[in-house]
Design an enzyme around this catalytic site. Sequence first.
Site: not given
Length: 843
Positions: A424, A432, A613, A672, A811
């Site tokens: 990390e 998130n 990244d 959304r 994601e």
Amino acid sequence: MKKELYLIGEISKITGLSNKTLRYYDENSILKPDYVDPNNGYRYYSEYQILKLQNIITLKDNGFSLEEIKKRFDDAESRDMNGFFDIYKKKIEDIDIEIENLKNSKKRLQNLLDEFSYLEVDKIILKCLPEKFLYNLDIITNKDLNNSIFDIYKIIEASVECGSAHLGKQFKLLNSKGCSSEKISEFLLFKNENYLKNIEKIKKNEYITIRYRYGNREEALKKILDYISLNKINVEPVIYEIDIINSFLSRNKNEYITEIQIPIKTVIFDEERKMKNGKFIGIGKGYGGDISVEIEIVENTIKNIEILSHNETKIISDPAFVQIPKSILEANSILIPNVSGCSMSSRGIREAVKNALIEAGENFDKLEIQMLEAENLVKIGDGASKKIIKPIENFDVVIVGAGGAGLSAAISAASKGAKVVLLEKMSSIGGNTLISMGGINIPGNDAQIEKDIEDSVELYKKDILLGGDNKNSHELLDIFVNEALPIYRWLKDEIKVSFKNELIHFGGHTVPRAAVFSGKYAVELIAKLRAKAVSLGVDIRTGVRSKELITENDSKVVGILATIEEKDVKFMAKKGVILATGGFSGNIELRKKYNPSLDERYKTTNISGITGDGHLMCEKVGADFIQMEYIQTFPISNPETGELSHVGGSRFDGAILVNKSGDRFVEELERRDTVSEAILEQENGVGYLVWSKEVEAITSYVSKNKEEVERLKNSNLIAISDSLEEAANFMNIDEENLLKTIERYNSFVRNKKDLDFNRRGTLVSIEKGPFYIQKVAPAVHHTMGGVRINNQNQVLDKKGSIIEGLFAAGEIVGGLHGTNRLGGNAITEIIVFGKRAGENILK
């Protein structure tokens, strides 16, 4: 005649050119038919002619006339277009180089802005110039003089990088009271080897500085000289004045900012004070509110620091609470750097210790200067990577990204006996996931059953397909909906995640189906995933920045090249690499590449580390990307910072959205992207969320998120009042019209039918105070596109072949959500596919 030939009308649909334009090209022999039907005179054109038309459009867009284009094509001896465009290759290459240079410059600027984004200095301070002559900003509080901190550093960085260093002027200081000065010589502010020859440089020393704009020199001089006199500062008898040209930010090339620097001989504090022995309490302001500490002083030394209370977000702030007290005790000073990734918590602890030291009798001015100087120190990691750094480390599985997907993958791989390392780049884990609204969509979850809410996998899938405009990958979607309930059971039974007896009805869903984690945000989820991973022997490394994938024979992925404390380390993976690096909402250049409208004007709800990244690493190994243009904004965010509003969760319980005129303009529980677009169409691109005691009583979003409410109050972004009229007045909303809108809406509640927007879910009245009105705007929230994977989480290349050894989850993966992700599906996705990635990599 072959079918490959096309009529004018068909070509018009393909190219977007009108029939009239195409006929004009035909008449002028720019477009030449490949076949003319002798029976009816119809003219047919080949695919080559369509290709030629596309090239003509491109050339016209770049300033070439039709005559020149026609001549070029007429001169061509064959249909080989390569020769025709050879003369333009150099121009294209030059443009590519220019774009690359601009990207690099942008990246450097962004890095610099990230370093200084915390600064909100409103006083003159003492400081020391670092070697690069880039220094902390000192400005006066007058709004007319105050250019933004970001703008100042953009100017400085642009000047340094482009080599156009600006000359300053050296003046003689006649006395400490007057403002007269005499020019002596010129010198260079910025370090640039091309300009240093025979030019006097500023010597490295301590300076007192101030900046001003336009014609405010006298006021600035008076302020800085008064400060010198008041604080008994002994200065050298010269003033340096540096003009910083502001052409980088403005078309007005004459606009500039001037900095005054006065070299300091000595700083005379009051006599070094002897602090009282004993224990003293101090309060500082963190991200989540007050941080209270108790320090123990023995013979002018800080012997112990105890954290009494705080409301910072767990996991994110943990590194600060470990490292900052430790560093203060080691240095016996608050002049220590922030921990990367939790600067506000670091600052709050340091401020609390400062105030405790003042209680003990330490010098106030000295501590104030140390507080500000600490911001200029290089940030530190969380102290977890203090092992000996080896150049090569070997594991079975290497996972990049310690959010929900990465942790789930690590657990499932380690539970099958694999040796796993989880990398990390931030100083804390969670990504998130940690700051999400804490809802995970599960059809058939326990809260639904208890509340007698009927749901099914089929209905869930139908909602997702409708929400994603049927652009979803059916292969991934089938896995997703069918694995949702089993993954919920896995979380509860094996990971021991606790849930509230609540549901969130996110927009776009037919029924409420989001189970809610206990506690704040998704802290419960990440804490339990981390505990399980650690118990299985997963090696979690923070502060590790992954740079590129290591391949074998230019194909198989066998590891990750990363940096720890600026040293390269190869993490080799026997079984393969899993990328769980999240999306690219925070990478403006990547956003603009795929959706140019989402430029610098848009803030993001994401944490600072979500910068694509993994996407960039995958590009280098030839991975295929899909639906990258589908980027979602979150409609209910802070208009100033982009922070996702948890207070705004009241929208799901019954709050309504109005504009500045007091009118509703969208169904609040729409998907959304629809709500976001509707808000952007309103005046100033903002909306106002309105609710009352009845709505707040359902899930208490205001009382549960007091820290956010305080931030909103400080920015005048929320009004709370027993009077709806008073709240509307505070927000400058049309008071009379808003009252009519609320009255009409309450009539819908009584009749259980929204006649204006057919709002789904249970309608709740807005009648009793206190009333709440929150100003909101969309911010970039989620990137639906990403790398293409198969049903085993393996990343595919552009030919559809598997990139051996490379897996992805979360994601970073594209295709599941289609054009739009429904709220609550992200958490389901990362756990479902994260767990599967850890299992599949060992098959």
